[in-house]
Design an enzyme around this catalytic site. Structure first.
Site, PDB file in Angstrom:
ATOM      1  N   HIS A  75      -8.063  -0.040 -84.601  1.00 27.22           N
ATOM      2  CA  HIS A  75      -7.080   0.567 -83.702  1.00 27.22           C
ATOM      3  C   HIS A  75      -5.713   0.636 -84.372  1.00 27.22           C
ATOM      4  CE1 HIS A  75     -10.275  -0.852 -80.955  1.00 27.22           C
ATOM      5  NE2 HIS A  75     -10.017   0.285 -80.359  1.00 27.22           N
ATOM      6  N   SER A  90     -12.110   5.040 -78.386  1.00 28.72           N
ATOM      7  CA  SER A  90     -10.862   4.368 -78.034  1.00 28.72           C
ATOM      8  C   SER A  90      -9.673   4.797 -78.880  1.00 28.72           C
ATOM      9  CB  SER A  90     -11.031   2.848 -78.155  1.00 28.72           C
ATOM     10  OG  SER A  90     -11.351   2.502 -79.489  1.00 28.72           O
ATOM     11  N   ASP A 121      -7.264  -5.230 -86.006  1.00 30.23           N
ATOM     12  CA  ASP A 121      -8.721  -5.253 -86.148  1.00 30.23           C
ATOM     13  C   ASP A 121      -9.236  -4.222 -87.147  1.00 30.23           C
ATOM     14  OD1 ASP A 121      -8.357  -2.875 -84.831  1.00 30.23           O
ATOM     15  OD2 ASP A 121      -9.351  -3.490 -82.991  1.00 30.23           O
TER      16      ASP A 121
END
Lengths: 215, 215, 215, 215, 215, 215, 215, 215
Positions: free
Chosen positions: B193, B15, B190
């Site tokens: 990211h 991601s 978090d």
């Protein structure tokens, strides 16, 4: 059980208690109380002490600091005539130092924080009970700068509570104990906003403090 | 500058690199590359080395582990015939141990992780250059269980890179240095990211590694 | 590095800098600065000069002309007490002559444009530094009527900058150089609003001007 | 009027003609024909030549090149049995060279373009009339690299039309004349997709070519 | 061509002219003029008479009656200082008698309608030209009660136009002629709001009246 | 009351009966029956004849012609094993002649219409009752071309009904009577799709035909 | 038929009558009356008594109690000058006792309810007819606490109606009869808000009371 | 505590347990378990028995009957290899008799219900524990037809549980006790789907049954 029957239990605080509560006052059916710990506390009160008829009201607002609470104290606390008051505040007083490091005009120092809490006590008359709900960080490393500052404010709140004969509810201790078994990333993306398990944990901690349940 | 002119630079990962890239292959105009570091790297390449004509292609997919990469290696790496390949993987191999502690069938051990990386090397022929982009955590406490395991995988990747003559790009070192000045909560909710500053930091670290820019 | 430590760097301008910035003042976490060049400049400042602690603030507004800036100068510049000010304006002063050819009451002549810029200088006191960021068109044909008029305003801004000892940042030159390698349609649909590569190019050009980075 | 009564007039092309037309075949009530020039042409036919009963059908598809048209020729042209066919194609054959400079495998050379057009002529039997609608760029600078290549393809289409006895409809000439009075930015953001005035201009140019109206 | 160069042509009316026009005044780029006949008229003016430089402005508002126009006459007509004025009104004066048969307090009688139109003439000074655009119904049966009443208002407008030396533009005649070839259901669901062909028909009828085009 | 207890009453038709019914079969709670006349008929049956236990099922589909009904007859009629069947069809068989005048391949002639209805009778066995619900137009002018053709199909359906001993339900007569008091524009924008009053009128007309209520 | 021709019939009440009605007054075309019983009543009036020309107006508002009605009585009743008035209120006066058991300050006692109804009578002059529409619960168990209290308020309304010569419309009786055949869960999720069948039942009950229809 | 450490606890059922759970299997982070009682049970397990490491998995699906469960038993129970299984089913088996009274082909009789439950027991091997969670209605009137039938199915489930040595969890008893203090409308609109308090009540009842907590 330390609460009198048919009394109003008002919770004021920040986003931890907000979680979508209704405006101007969160209570009652549907999503009135939001989906955070006030909702869970209301459920525990109804299930474990239906005979007490305690009315939970929620005026927590996302992003608020101790300073912001004082600015809406008249309408959101005094005017609502609570029997019991729970104050859950402090995380944003600290957080802004770390996530907005350049905007120093919005920082609340620990001295200002303690003074704000004391002012809340001074201007609120006629309570049957007062609860201070501690700030916390879902971070077990006490040397982390953010956690270290949270601890400082946590202790400041505790001192205000003791000095004024109020009850201090230590959420940091409750979370620290929980994180002996799980890593914080299992409960929260940002180490501040709890998942439903965290809200249940907070609500239980409050329910223990008011004598509704025992460990 | 270590890249040959008019070559293809393919990035595969999770991601961190995905961030909304187009399917099946992210490249070209508009949001084709997504809004993560591959987009920034492409911009730096165009601005600093327009004469090289390097074509950046992005096949990063949110949630992927090293195991998941291997499952789509044929279509997403071999078939695209890259000249250079950058592999950014490992965070999800570790993360699941902490945020999904009961789902042990989806955990990737450090041994399996290293073996997966080695397999990627073994089955990919004809590259002009191979880059391993390290896993990282935006957490400066090396005793944190999550960070400690990230470090373990980070070192495992480094060993695979060294053994195979590939370039190891150490994002953890880059972030650690950055966090000497800022707390991680200023960059990420978090700790995984990045915000746009983080993506620029990653892209610059890669650009340094390929000799496009200097410190 | 030409900026003093712990100072405020305010950017006022049009849609090139706006790109979704927060109101009333764009700064801080998340999308506060928008997704345009002010965000990229802030990232470069954090990465390359974290020790300087420069606070970037963005009050660019889509569609604004030099006249529109003056109308909000008190609240958006004076009241914010910047240490450094960057003025990015002029494209809309020109553009309307071509895309709205009948609405002549909204045109800003080059004389009025220059006078507006001079007025900005005159009424802004106490700056440590002033930057004029030039208008530009992503069009390499200098005989194009739109580009020709942009050049006229570009030169007018340069003259105001020189006369007042301000720094002139020449974006047109930066784009012209870039378009030696790429056609403008690779960067923009309308030859005005840049893609992320264009925003990085603008931010780098500013960073060069303030001595943060070198070519 | 050059069209026979009660005949089918089919338009195949790219996004210029697509503009939201229905699938698989755009025609009839509501937005069936889309909002581009085929809709306007249908309106002109109904108003100026209702006694002819010409049925307009639209199979233009955004993004298509001459190569893409050929791939759907059977279903979208042959199977629909048109009496008259208008082919509006070529802009995307050129555009990709400039906005996607690295993706050379999708470029269509002028030779391939001309060959594709010839193939369309060869495999389409039984037409009462064939119209080639030229590619164009809303750019008056013939030295602009994009415009220059458009002119090359424009001439190639003209040659194919002449060789095969088809009618060549010169949109570039029509736009060039219009832009003697207005700058292209008044009609289009990207110099390709027209506003409603541009669609009316295209439809009138076709209507002139089929003898429905006169200047 | 009856309009002077570089003049303003203002259209006031109801939903027929509104069709999404911008507020407070519809004009200029994008969807400023809406998608109804004012947009088409502007396109015809640009294409057929670019040298005249006529500026079309649209202040039509859905649902308006002649009474509603008068209530906004100062801001929407007088203050805009038009050179030419086109008044398209009357359908809603009639329609409400049939679709809201019980709400008689909102009905406008033909006498009030005529008086409203006369008042518009009386209070508007300095026009170079005045156009009355007739109400119509896309219904060819003159015995239909709705059509019959429309005809009555149509004639009343014509009388006011003649008496005041204004130009009367007969849309009913234009539609009646068109419906010799097509049934009204091919153009409109409710026999009032035209499809794009209808808007082109209206715009052409006006263009004929101002001498821009000939049959 | 002509229906037997505990029987199934199936309605097949076009958009008049569809109005959002559930797929594949519309019935039961919530919006299962849609919001058109089948829903109202079900309500009347429950209120006026609860002891009969009639189960209403709705398989009407927007846009369908008699030809389209036949194509789904097996799954939507035969397989559902109705006791009573009501067929409401024909408006689209006619309408397309007027709103899509060029698409003649989709027209259904009156002969084909009658043949389709007869075929429905022939292939449906074991019914306790068959109802033909007439096409109609909310237009009182019998010389209107659309109305005139509707009348033709209406009479054709009546003939099929008589020939086969089925009940003919004359909606046109019911609407014509209603429009002695109101103009059709008070009930429908397009003179086909009724408002709720129209659906109640249709449902009542059917309820009269099955003997559930009397005038 | 007890209503005079060409008179206004105004309905004021709570959510049962609201169901999406327009503001400030619900009437006329489209969804003006909402989708509840006032809409159905209007339809019945148009179909069964078109010659009476009764104008139905709806000012019901979701959530209202008898107290809330009085607060908007001037604007919503007196100012609208109704000929006939129907008051549908009381369910929320009762409901809050059960679904919001702690919020006693919003409860309306049966005495206050009766006094509110009497006050409505006292301050409303010049009516040709007054209708009280009873509260109800779709619950057949009269020992249910909610139903029992509804019955109490129902009887209180009946007494006020009798005392003042108004007509009492007994919805509870109508529903009780209906539920001899069906269980309440077939009509409503919450036993208060009816499905369309319920709205038809209410409208018919009112239509019976005004003599428009007979059983 | 009756559950063994590190075991899987699978819950299969209907909408009471579904409440937005992930597909194909609901578990883990975020909204994986949905927002119903399985989520709350997981939270209680983590807080009160973190050392047990019980993994909760949710395969409840809205609308399911006992018959529907059996149809997906292989994939949703057998293949998941649970250690403990909780079956929460029966409300929809009963409900359809009352809210869809005409659709008798979807009714499940009490005999079929009991047989279905027995079959679940028979085909599921290797469980360490089996829990039957009773159907319930939030209705205290045992003479209500819906409640009476629920009681019948409740007793049937109890009998199956006893016969097979499984644990019977009596939700009806838990709700009945709760409703001694509150009316059901305070917890649910439809007397079936609980609010968060109801889900906590269910989760606690299960937690009591597995010995995790005591009253």
């Amino acid at each position: 059980m330390k609460l009198e029957k048919n009394s109003k239990f008002l919770i004021i605080g920040d986003s931890i208690g907000d979680f979508g509560r209704a405006r101007p006052v969160g209570e009652g059916l549907h999503a009135g109380l939001g989906t955070g710990f006030p909702r869970v506390l209301d459920s525990i009160l109804r299930i474990k002490g239906p005979e007490y008829g305690i009315r939970v009201m929620n005026v927590c607002t996302s992003g608020d600091t101790s300073k912001a609470l004082l600015e809406r104290w008249q309408s959101d606390v005094i005017d609502l005539k609570p029997d019991y008051l729970a104050i859950e505040i402090g995380i944003n007083d600290v957080w802004r130092h770390f996530d907005e490091p350049y905007r120093n005009e919005i920082f609340i120092s620990v001295e200002e924080y303690a003074a704000n809490l004391q002012k809340m006590v001074d201007i609120t008359k006629g309570l049957k009970g007062l609860y201070f709900i501690s700030p916390y960080l879902m971070e077990t490393n006490k040397k982390d700068a953010f956690r270290a500052m949270i601890d400082e404010y946590h202790d400041a709140m505790k001192a205000v509570a003791l000095k004024n004969g109020a009850t201090f509810i230590d959420l940091q201790a409750a979370f620290d104990k929980y994180f002996e078994h799980f890593h914080p990333v299992s409960m929260s993306w940002d180490r501040v906003h709890p998942d439903p398990t965290g809200h249940l944990l907070i609500a239980r901690t409050i329910a223990l403090a008011i004598g509704l349940i025992s460990e």
